[in-house]
Motif scaffolding. Structure first.
Motif, PDB file in Angstrom:
ATOM      1  N   SER A   5      27.010 -12.832  32.744  1.00 55.69           N
ATOM      2  CA  SER A   5      27.807 -11.805  33.430  1.00 55.69           C
ATOM      3  C   SER A   5      27.017 -10.514  33.602  1.00 55.69           C
ATOM      4  O   SER A   5      27.144  -9.838  34.621  1.00 55.69           O
ATOM      5  CB  SER A   5      29.107 -11.534  32.677  1.00 55.69           C
ATOM      6  OG  SER A   5      28.851 -10.879  31.457  1.00 55.69           O
ATOM      7  N   GLN A   6      26.189 -10.164  32.623  1.00 52.06           N
ATOM      8  CA  GLN A   6      25.343  -8.977  32.766  1.00 52.06           C
ATOM      9  C   GLN A   6      24.329  -9.173  33.884  1.00 52.06           C
ATOM     10  O   GLN A   6      24.040  -8.238  34.639  1.00 52.06           O
ATOM     11  CB  GLN A   6      24.617  -8.681  31.448  1.00 52.06           C
ATOM     12  CG  GLN A   6      25.531  -8.241  30.346  1.00 52.06           C
ATOM     13  CD  GLN A   6      26.200  -6.929  30.642  1.00 52.06           C
ATOM     14  OE1 GLN A   6      25.594  -5.998  31.145  1.00 52.06           O
ATOM     15  NE2 GLN A   6      27.489  -6.864  30.349  1.00 52.06           N
TER      16      GLN A   6
ATOM     17  N   TYR B 198      28.049 -13.878  28.212  1.00 51.07           N
ATOM     18  CA  TYR B 198      27.839 -12.429  28.245  1.00 51.07           C
ATOM     19  C   TYR B 198      26.577 -12.086  29.029  1.00 51.07           C
ATOM     20  O   TYR B 198      26.602 -11.213  29.903  1.00 51.07           O
ATOM     21  CB  TYR B 198      27.739 -11.880  26.818  1.00 51.07           C
ATOM     22  CG  TYR B 198      27.325 -10.438  26.763  1.00 51.07           C
ATOM     23  CD1 TYR B 198      28.213  -9.429  27.073  1.00 51.07           C
ATOM     24  CD2 TYR B 198      26.020 -10.082  26.418  1.00 51.07           C
ATOM     25  CE1 TYR B 198      27.826  -8.097  27.039  1.00 51.07           C
ATOM     26  CE2 TYR B 198      25.625  -8.761  26.376  1.00 51.07           C
ATOM     27  CZ  TYR B 198      26.528  -7.775  26.689  1.00 51.07           C
ATOM     28  OH  TYR B 198      26.137  -6.464  26.660  1.00 51.07           O
ATOM     29  N   TYR B 199      25.482 -12.774  28.725  1.00 51.18           N
ATOM     30  CA  TYR B 199      24.235 -12.472  29.426  1.00 51.18           C
ATOM     31  C   TYR B 199      24.290 -12.887  30.896  1.00 51.18           C
ATOM     32  O   TYR B 199      23.701 -12.228  31.749  1.00 51.18           O
ATOM     33  CB  TYR B 199      23.039 -13.113  28.718  1.00 51.18           C
ATOM     34  CG  TYR B 199      22.589 -12.308  27.526  1.00 51.18           C
ATOM     35  CD1 TYR B 199      22.106 -11.019  27.669  1.00 51.18           C
ATOM     36  CD2 TYR B 199      22.650 -12.833  26.239  1.00 51.18           C
ATOM     37  CE1 TYR B 199      21.706 -10.264  26.585  1.00 51.18           C
ATOM     38  CE2 TYR B 199      22.244 -12.093  25.141  1.00 51.18           C
ATOM     39  CZ  TYR B 199      21.776 -10.810  25.329  1.00 51.18           C
ATOM     40  OH  TYR B 199      21.390 -10.069  24.253  1.00 51.18           O
TER      41      TYR B 199
END
Length: 80
Positions: free
Chosen positions: A68-69, A65-66
């Motif tokens: 991709s952010q 998630y991080y």
């Protein structure tokens, strides 16, 4: 309204669960301290292994998630 998602504590707990499992495996080399200690050890080992696999999945999802952010932030085009 923007919300800020914080997975820091969750990631830290997952890391501690993974470390606990590795430390617990080393205790298997020691002799039994009390009667039926082996059964208690095996029970905690099974539960710890299941929780560790869950923690690995959660920590991996948080990492992705991080990442991709981070990639999305870098790919935003700035106006000239």
């Amino acid at each position: 309204m923007k919300y800020r998602i914080d997975f820091g504590l969750t990631f830290l707990i997952c890391t501690f669960v993974m470390l606990f499992n590795e430390i617990w495996k080393f205790l298997g080399y020691l002799p039994e301290i009390f009667k039926y200690g082996s059964i208690v050890y095996q029970l905690i080992t099974v539960i710890s292994t299941i929780l560790t696999n869950l923690a690995i999945g959660i920590a991996g999802a948080i990492s992705f998630y991080y990442i991709s952010q981070f990639i999305d932030k870098g790919s935003v085009k700035q106006p000239c």
